[in-house]
Design a protein around this motif. Structure first.
Motif, PDB file in Angstrom:
ATOM      1  N   VAL A  73       0.752  -1.365  -0.017  1.00 24.86           N
ATOM      2  CA  VAL A  73      -0.034   0.213  -0.076  1.00 24.86           C
ATOM      3  C   VAL A  73       0.705   1.354  -0.047  1.00 24.86           C
ATOM      4  CG1 VAL A  73      -1.702   1.281   1.253  1.00 24.86           C
ATOM      5  CG2 VAL A  73      -1.701  -1.172   1.168  1.00 24.86           C
ATOM      6  N   TYR A  74       0.752   2.234  -0.952  1.00 28.29           N
ATOM      7  CA  TYR A  74       1.123   3.419  -0.935  1.00 28.29           C
ATOM      8  C   TYR A  74      -0.049   4.535  -0.727  1.00 28.29           C
ATOM      9  CZ  TYR A  74       3.741   7.261  -3.160  1.00 28.29           C
ATOM     10  OH  TYR A  74       4.358   8.593  -3.530  1.00 28.29           O
ATOM     11  N   THR A  75       0.178   5.460   0.192  1.00 32.76           N
ATOM     12  CA  THR A  75      -0.813   6.438   0.579  1.00 32.76           C
ATOM     13  C   THR A  75      -0.471   7.824   0.127  1.00 32.76           C
ATOM     14  OG1 THR A  75      -0.857   5.054   2.835  1.00 32.76           O
ATOM     15  CG2 THR A  75      -2.052   7.294   2.525  1.00 32.76           C
ATOM     16  N   VAL A  76      -1.352   8.463  -0.581  1.00 31.71           N
ATOM     17  CA  VAL A  76      -1.260   9.812  -1.220  1.00 31.71           C
ATOM     18  C   VAL A  76      -2.541  10.543  -0.685  1.00 31.71           C
ATOM     19  CG1 VAL A  76      -1.605  11.116  -3.060  1.00 31.71           C
ATOM     20  CG2 VAL A  76      -0.523   8.971  -3.211  1.00 31.71           C
ATOM     21  N   ARG A  77      -2.081  11.983  -0.134  1.00 37.13           N
ATOM     22  CA  ARG A  77      -3.168  12.787   0.152  1.00 37.13           C
ATOM     23  C   ARG A  77      -3.430  13.823  -0.899  1.00 37.13           C
ATOM     24  NH1 ARG A  77      -5.354  15.513   4.841  1.00 37.13           N
ATOM     25  NH2 ARG A  77      -5.596  17.951   4.330  1.00 37.13           N
ATOM     26  N   VAL A  78      -4.720  13.920  -1.338  1.00 36.77           N
ATOM     27  CA  VAL A  78      -4.908  14.558  -2.467  1.00 36.77           C
ATOM     28  C   VAL A  78      -4.903  16.218  -2.113  1.00 36.77           C
ATOM     29  CG1 VAL A  78      -6.731  15.145  -4.134  1.00 36.77           C
ATOM     30  CG2 VAL A  78      -6.382  12.721  -3.567  1.00 36.77           C
ATOM     31  N   GLU A  79      -4.185  16.849  -2.914  1.00 35.91           N
ATOM     32  CA  GLU A  79      -3.940  18.410  -2.543  1.00 35.91           C
ATOM     33  C   GLU A  79      -4.919  19.274  -3.569  1.00 35.91           C
ATOM     34  OE1 GLU A  79      -2.413  19.174   0.131  1.00 35.91           O
ATOM     35  OE2 GLU A  79      -1.463  17.547   0.789  1.00 35.91           O
ATOM     36  N   PHE A  80      -5.126  20.231  -3.176  1.00 39.15           N
ATOM     37  CA  PHE A  80      -5.905  21.147  -3.934  1.00 39.15           C
ATOM     38  C   PHE A  80      -5.233  21.363  -5.408  1.00 39.15           C
ATOM     39  CE2 PHE A  80      -6.668  25.436  -5.892  1.00 39.15           C
ATOM     40  CZ  PHE A  80      -7.984  25.673  -5.676  1.00 39.15           C
ATOM     41  N   GLY A  81      -4.106  21.446  -5.488  1.00 42.40           N
ATOM     42  CA  GLY A  81      -3.375  21.404  -6.929  1.00 42.40           C
ATOM     43  C   GLY A  81      -3.544  20.286  -7.804  1.00 42.40           C
ATOM     44  N   ASP A  82      -3.863  19.059  -7.062  1.00 32.77           N
ATOM     45  CA  ASP A  82      -4.155  17.944  -7.905  1.00 32.77           C
ATOM     46  C   ASP A  82      -5.407  17.890  -8.558  1.00 32.77           C
ATOM     47  OD1 ASP A  82      -1.665  16.782  -6.794  1.00 32.77           O
ATOM     48  OD2 ASP A  82      -2.560  16.318  -4.871  1.00 32.77           O
ATOM     49  N   CYS A  83      -6.109  19.061  -8.375  1.00 29.75           N
ATOM     50  CA  CYS A  83      -7.463  18.744  -8.608  1.00 29.75           C
ATOM     51  C   CYS A  83      -7.943  19.913  -9.949  1.00 29.75           C
ATOM     52  CB  CYS A  83      -8.629  19.150  -7.478  1.00 29.75           C
ATOM     53  SG  CYS A  83      -8.403  18.003  -6.344  1.00 29.75           S
ATOM     54  N   ASP A  84      -9.017  19.605 -10.937  1.00 30.57           N
ATOM     55  CA  ASP A  84      -9.248  20.353 -11.804  1.00 30.57           C
ATOM     56  C   ASP A  84     -10.457  21.441 -11.097  1.00 30.57           C
ATOM     57  OD1 ASP A  84     -11.709  19.022 -11.651  1.00 30.57           O
ATOM     58  OD2 ASP A  84     -11.652  17.907 -13.502  1.00 30.57           O
TER      59      ASP A  84
END
Length: 139
Positions: free
Chosen positions: A6-17
């Motif tokens: 498992v690799y964990t990622v926190r989605v940041e504002f800049g990752d979004c459209d």
């Protein structure tokens, strides 16, 4: 028993459209990071070391198939479950299941090769047989 790393990622504002959902290429960036993380967690040395000892410079993608199930947005914590679905001679299928808690966000299979430099061509690469020592570590 198949290894599931498992690799964990926190989605940041800049990752979004502008619709506040993850822009789809970011999933492929995270899956690429999860791929390398898989090998590290299995005990495979960094690629610059395997180039010296085995001639392997990495595992580039040659085919990919993704199915997007749900959206993700900033603030979400995503878990990328990574495993090897199939070993072949010079390639393998790496499988990803991107989860947000119990919600499936994305499923993806990538076909990757074990690559080495082409003799006499520093910029060229070629597929090579999967080193048995790497396969043993990852099974």
């Amino acid at each position: 028993m198949v290894k599931d790393i498992v690799y964990t990622v926190r989605v940041e504002f800049g990752d979004c459209d502008p619709a506040r959902i993850v822009w789809f290429p970011n999933f492929f960036r995270w899956m690429d990071a999860a791929s390398r993380h898989f090998f590290v967690e299995c005990g495979v040395p960094p690629w610059h070391e395997t180039e010296k000892t085995l001639g392997v410079i990495g595992t580039p993608i040659v085919d990919t198939h993704a199915r997007f199930v749900k959206t993700a947005s900033y603030g979400d914590m995503l878990e990328l479950h990574t495993s090897i679905a199939e070993w072949r001679g010079k390639s393998f299928v790496q499988r990803y299941r991107v989860m947000r808690a119990a919600d499936l966000i994305l499923e993806c299979d990538e076909v990757r090769i074990f690559a080495a430099r082409k003799p006499g061509d520093e910029r060229g690469i070629r597929a090579v047989e999967i080193p048995p020592e790497i396969r043993r570590l990852c099974e």
